[in-house]
Every structure is written in C-alpha cells, then in structure tokens.
Design a protein around this motif. Sequence first.
Motif, PDB file in Angstrom:
ATOM      1  N   ASP A 175      10.857 -17.777  39.950  1.00 52.09           N
ATOM      2  CA  ASP A 175      11.303 -17.549  41.325  1.00 52.09           C
ATOM      3  C   ASP A 175      11.658 -16.071  41.467  1.00 52.09           C
ATOM      4  O   ASP A 175      12.808 -15.674  41.317  1.00 52.09           O
ATOM      5  N   HIS A 176      10.646 -15.255  41.758  1.00 55.92           N
ATOM      6  CA  HIS A 176      10.859 -13.814  41.842  1.00 55.92           C
ATOM      7  C   HIS A 176      11.625 -13.414  43.103  1.00 55.92           C
ATOM      8  O   HIS A 176      12.316 -12.397  43.112  1.00 55.92           O
ATOM      9  N   THR A 177      11.507 -14.209  44.151  1.00 59.01           N
ATOM     10  CA  THR A 177      12.186 -13.871  45.405  1.00 59.01           C
ATOM     11  C   THR A 177      13.694 -13.900  45.242  1.00 59.01           C
ATOM     12  O   THR A 177      14.403 -12.952  45.609  1.00 59.01           O
ATOM     13  N   ASP A 178      14.215 -15.003  44.688  1.00 55.77           N
ATOM     14  CA  ASP A 178      15.666 -15.100  44.493  1.00 55.77           C
ATOM     15  C   ASP A 178      16.141 -14.151  43.399  1.00 55.77           C
ATOM     16  O   ASP A 178      17.268 -13.649  43.457  1.00 55.77           O
ATOM     17  N   ALA A 179      15.286 -13.910  42.401  1.00 54.70           N
ATOM     18  CA  ALA A 179      15.652 -12.933  41.368  1.00 54.70           C
ATOM     19  C   ALA A 179      15.848 -11.560  41.995  1.00 54.70           C
ATOM     20  O   ALA A 179      16.822 -10.852  41.703  1.00 54.70           O
ATOM     21  N   ALA A 180      14.943 -11.176  42.880  1.00 55.65           N
ATOM     22  CA  ALA A 180      15.051  -9.882  43.566  1.00 55.65           C
ATOM     23  C   ALA A 180      16.310  -9.828  44.426  1.00 55.65           C
ATOM     24  O   ALA A 180      17.020  -8.816  44.458  1.00 55.65           O
ATOM     25  N   ARG A 181      16.600 -10.917  45.125  1.00 56.17           N
ATOM     26  CA  ARG A 181      17.780 -10.967  45.994  1.00 56.17           C
ATOM     27  C   ARG A 181      19.055 -10.728  45.185  1.00 56.17           C
ATOM     28  O   ARG A 181      19.935  -9.951  45.593  1.00 56.17           O
ATOM     29  N   LEU A 182      19.165 -11.367  44.042  1.00 56.58           N
ATOM     30  CA  LEU A 182      20.365 -11.232  43.224  1.00 56.58           C
ATOM     31  C   LEU A 182      20.470  -9.837  42.611  1.00 56.58           C
ATOM     32  O   LEU A 182      21.565  -9.285  42.489  1.00 56.58           O
ATOM     33  N   LEU A 183      19.339  -9.272  42.232  1.00 51.77           N
ATOM     34  CA  LEU A 183      19.367  -7.904  41.700  1.00 51.77           C
ATOM     35  C   LEU A 183      19.835  -6.910  42.747  1.00 51.77           C
ATOM     36  O   LEU A 183      20.598  -5.978  42.445  1.00 51.77           O
ATOM     37  N   MET A 184      19.400  -7.096  43.989  1.00 50.83           N
ATOM     38  CA  MET A 184      19.829  -6.201  45.058  1.00 50.83           C
ATOM     39  C   MET A 184      21.321  -6.377  45.342  1.00 50.83           C
ATOM     40  O   MET A 184      22.022  -5.398  45.619  1.00 50.83           O
ATOM     41  N   GLN A 185      21.816  -7.608  45.241  1.00 50.88           N
ATOM     42  CA  GLN A 185      23.256  -7.834  45.409  1.00 50.88           C
ATOM     43  C   GLN A 185      24.025  -7.108  44.312  1.00 50.88           C
ATOM     44  O   GLN A 185      25.058  -6.470  44.570  1.00 50.88           O
ATOM     45  N   ALA A 186      23.532  -7.217  43.072  1.00 48.71           N
ATOM     46  CA  ALA A 186      24.198  -6.554  41.950  1.00 48.71           C
ATOM     47  C   ALA A 186      24.220  -5.041  42.163  1.00 48.71           C
ATOM     48  O   ALA A 186      25.228  -4.374  41.933  1.00 48.71           O
ATOM     49  N   ASP A 187      23.107  -4.498  42.622  1.00 50.61           N
ATOM     50  CA  ASP A 187      23.019  -3.054  42.849  1.00 50.61           C
ATOM     51  C   ASP A 187      23.953  -2.605  43.968  1.00 50.61           C
ATOM     52  O   ASP A 187      24.498  -1.498  43.927  1.00 50.61           O
ATOM     53  N   SER A 188      24.165  -3.470  44.934  1.00 48.82           N
ATOM     54  CA  SER A 188      25.011  -3.092  46.072  1.00 48.82           C
ATOM     55  C   SER A 188      26.489  -3.037  45.702  1.00 48.82           C
ATOM     56  O   SER A 188      27.249  -2.266  46.291  1.00 48.82           O
ATOM     57  N   ILE A 189      26.911  -3.857  44.731  1.00 51.79           N
ATOM     58  CA  ILE A 189      28.339  -3.889  44.407  1.00 51.79           C
ATOM     59  C   ILE A 189      28.695  -3.050  43.173  1.00 51.79           C
ATOM     60  O   ILE A 189      29.833  -2.600  43.038  1.00 51.79           O
ATOM     61  N   HIS A 206      10.429  -6.106  35.710  1.00 53.91           N
ATOM     62  CA  HIS A 206       9.693  -7.375  35.667  1.00 53.91           C
ATOM     63  C   HIS A 206       9.530  -7.959  37.063  1.00 53.91           C
ATOM     64  O   HIS A 206       8.439  -8.392  37.454  1.00 53.91           O
ATOM     65  N   VAL A 207      10.609  -7.975  37.836  1.00 57.06           N
ATOM     66  CA  VAL A 207      10.552  -8.525  39.193  1.00 57.06           C
ATOM     67  C   VAL A 207       9.642  -7.679  40.072  1.00 57.06           C
ATOM     68  O   VAL A 207       8.843  -8.202  40.861  1.00 57.06           O
ATOM     69  N   ASP A 212       4.232 -10.311  45.012  1.00 54.08           N
ATOM     70  CA  ASP A 212       4.978 -10.674  46.219  1.00 54.08           C
ATOM     71  C   ASP A 212       6.402 -10.127  46.214  1.00 54.08           C
ATOM     72  O   ASP A 212       7.256 -10.604  46.962  1.00 54.08           O
ATOM     73  N   ALA A 213       6.665  -9.158  45.359  1.00 51.61           N
ATOM     74  CA  ALA A 213       8.019  -8.597  45.272  1.00 51.61           C
ATOM     75  C   ALA A 213       8.435  -7.981  46.598  1.00 51.61           C
ATOM     76  O   ALA A 213       7.644  -7.290  47.240  1.00 51.61           O
ATOM     77  N   PRO A 214       9.679  -8.246  47.044  1.00 49.76           N
ATOM     78  CA  PRO A 214      10.158  -7.650  48.301  1.00 49.76           C
ATOM     79  C   PRO A 214      10.129  -6.131  48.228  1.00 49.76           C
ATOM     80  O   PRO A 214      10.272  -5.538  47.150  1.00 49.76           O
ATOM     81  N   ALA A 215       9.981  -5.502  49.370  1.00 49.45           N
ATOM     82  CA  ALA A 215       9.926  -4.038  49.413  1.00 49.45           C
ATOM     83  C   ALA A 215      11.202  -3.414  48.859  1.00 49.45           C
ATOM     84  O   ALA A 215      11.162  -2.342  48.244  1.00 49.45           O
ATOM     85  N   THR A 216      12.341  -4.094  49.051  1.00 50.17           N
ATOM     86  CA  THR A 216      13.616  -3.534  48.591  1.00 50.17           C
ATOM     87  C   THR A 216      13.638  -3.390  47.072  1.00 50.17           C
ATOM     88  O   THR A 216      14.125  -2.382  46.545  1.00 50.17           O
ATOM     89  N   ILE A 217      13.121  -4.399  46.357  1.00 47.20           N
ATOM     90  CA  ILE A 217      13.147  -4.324  44.891  1.00 47.20           C
ATOM     91  C   ILE A 217      12.106  -3.310  44.412  1.00 47.20           C
ATOM     92  O   ILE A 217      12.316  -2.620  43.390  1.00 47.20           O
ATOM     93  N   THR A 218      11.010  -3.197  45.127  1.00 48.67           N
ATOM     94  CA  THR A 218      10.003  -2.183  44.775  1.00 48.67           C
ATOM     95  C   THR A 218      10.586  -0.784  44.906  1.00 48.67           C
ATOM     96  O   THR A 218      10.411   0.079  44.031  1.00 48.67           O
ATOM     97  N   GLN A 219      11.334  -0.568  45.993  1.00 51.04           N
ATOM     98  CA  GLN A 219      11.971   0.730  46.196  1.00 51.04           C
ATOM     99  C   GLN A 219      13.007   1.016  45.137  1.00 51.04           C
ATOM    100  O   GLN A 219      13.148   2.154  44.659  1.00 51.04           O
ATOM    101  N   LEU A 220      13.770  -0.035  44.751  1.00 50.92           N
ATOM    102  CA  LEU A 220      14.762   0.144  43.700  1.00 50.92           C
ATOM    103  C   LEU A 220      14.090   0.529  42.386  1.00 50.92           C
ATOM    104  O   LEU A 220      14.535   1.445  41.695  1.00 50.92           O
ATOM    105  N   ALA A 221      12.991  -0.147  42.068  1.00 51.93           N
ATOM    106  CA  ALA A 221      12.265   0.168  40.835  1.00 51.93           C
ATOM    107  C   ALA A 221      11.771   1.607  40.846  1.00 51.93           C
ATOM    108  O   ALA A 221      11.869   2.320  39.836  1.00 51.93           O
ATOM    109  N   ILE A 222      11.265   2.051  41.977  1.00 53.10           N
ATOM    110  CA  ILE A 222      10.769   3.425  42.085  1.00 53.10           C
ATOM    111  C   ILE A 222      11.921   4.417  41.906  1.00 53.10           C
ATOM    112  O   ILE A 222      11.788   5.431  41.220  1.00 53.10           O
ATOM    113  N   SER A 223      13.071   4.106  42.512  1.00 55.77           N
ATOM    114  CA  SER A 223      14.227   5.010  42.389  1.00 55.77           C
ATOM    115  C   SER A 223      14.724   5.106  40.967  1.00 55.77           C
ATOM    116  O   SER A 223      15.345   6.099  40.579  1.00 55.77           O
TER     117      SER A 223
END
Length: 227
Positions: A175-189, A206-207, A212-223
Amino acid sequence: MKLDEAHLAWLAADRAMSVATGDRTSLGCAAVRLGQVLRTSGRVRSVMLAAAYQIAPPDPDTGEPQEVSLCGALLVQAALIAATSGDDRATADLLDEAADMATRVGEGHDHHHTAFGPTAVELARVAAAVELGDGPEVLVRHDKAIGRDGWRWLPVEHRAAHLVDAARAHLQAADHTDAARLLMQADSIAPAEVRHRPAVREVVAHVARDSDAPATITQLAISLGLG
C-alpha cells in the motif's frame, strides 16, 4: 579509511558508556542511545540487558519512576534488537516485561528523556511487528496506539519515528499510497527524522519509486537527493 555512520555512533556511545562506568544512571542513558543507533547489532542487545538489570530497582513496585523508566526503555531497545534478529519469543517476553514497568510509570512523563510509558511500549510493539514481518498486526496496533491519550504527549521525534514504522508496514502490504501519507506526516512534524536518518531515507526512496507515488512524496525524495 572512512568510518560509516554506524561505526561512528558505536564509538561515540561506547565512549559515553566508558565515561559512565560506576554511575548507573549515566550508564543506562548511554546504553539507550547505543541501542537507538545500532539496533542491528547482537552485541548491543547484551549491553542493553546488562544495563537494564543493573539499573533495575530491587522491587519494581516501589522503585523510583526515574529508574523504572530507564530500565523499561532499555528493555524496549533490547526487544527491538531481538526483533531485528528474528527472535520473536525474546521480543514478546521483553516487551511484556517493559509493559509491566510502563504501567507503574504511567503516561505523560519523560524521565531521563526516555518518554517511557504504556504508549511508548505499544509503539515498540508496532516497530517489532514490522521487523518480524507481521503486517496485519502492525496496522491494527498502529490504529490503537495513535488513538491513545499518551500519543499526544510523546515528543514529536518519537511520533515521527512511529509514523515511519507504520509506513513500512503499509509497504509490506503493498500500500504505497498510505505509506506515502504517513511519511509526509512524519516529515511535517519532525523533518530531521526523515531527512537525516539513512534508514528512513531508504523508505522514502522505495515509496517514491512506485509509478503511482503521490507528487508530494516524489518532491520529498527529490529534495533529499533521492530522485
């Protein structure tokens, strides 16, 4: 020869423990740090247990919350090391022992900067289940853990680390979608938990590789220089 991060962490923690010899509290605190940075080392597991039982009060029921917290935190680290090595029996036994101590300590404390308490032990059960590959159990425990009152009292670093563990569980369930969501939450706090820990960066990478990775996680990976 250039030393890697793990070796440097070992040297720093080992030096701290040497300095702490004779001071049970300082020894215990140094051992906790050692376990956090070198969780894959079997040698560290024996250090955790030795330090835990050295710091343990003769009677946990009447021990000071500070020393009970430190002992419990050491048992948690030993349990997570056992999980990393696939020893499910030792993992369960150590976490059960830590849970008994956590009940005595209660929620909302941060003795010796351990944030030890019932919720912290529940988060450790999640992390251990991830290491042991128990995906379905992880997701159930995750939902219960973040619903506890003690969740909001934990330091943001602890919460972020847990969200990363939950993200790994979702990866195990494809479930890459929820994995990405949780990673973005972790990064925000707690951005440092995501941006400066190699193991977490690997999860982000990996995510992000999923088509189908969300754009937000792609941007985080690039950063993070992972794109």
